[in-house]
Scaffold this motif. Structure first.
Motif: not given
Length: 64
Positions: A24-48
């Motif tokens: 949203p709000d025109h956010v657009s980012i590109a991540l390495t696969p490693e950074a994306a996996l790290d972000l996914a872990d953090r999102l899962t933890e904090h969503a819980a």
């Protein structure tokens, strides 16, 4: 700092070895696969954590 809260997940795709996130709000980012996996872990933890706090707030903690 005031932050907007969105109920719709960002769009995610992959291209040329990068993970692309368009939010949203025109956010657009590109991540390495490693950074994306790290972000996914953090999102899962904090969503819980956030979901648990929301459920806890809905429970009546007064003695019966």
């Amino acid at each position: 700092m005031s932050r907007n809260t969105y109920s719709r997940a960002s769009d995610v795709s992959s291209e040329e070895g990068r993970v692309l996130l368009d939010g949203p709000d025109h956010v657009s980012i590109a991540l390495t696969p490693e950074a994306a996996l790290d972000l996914a872990d953090r999102l899962t933890e904090h969503a819980a954590i956030a979901a648990g706090k929301r459920r806890e707030a809905m429970v009546d903690h007064r003695p019966k």
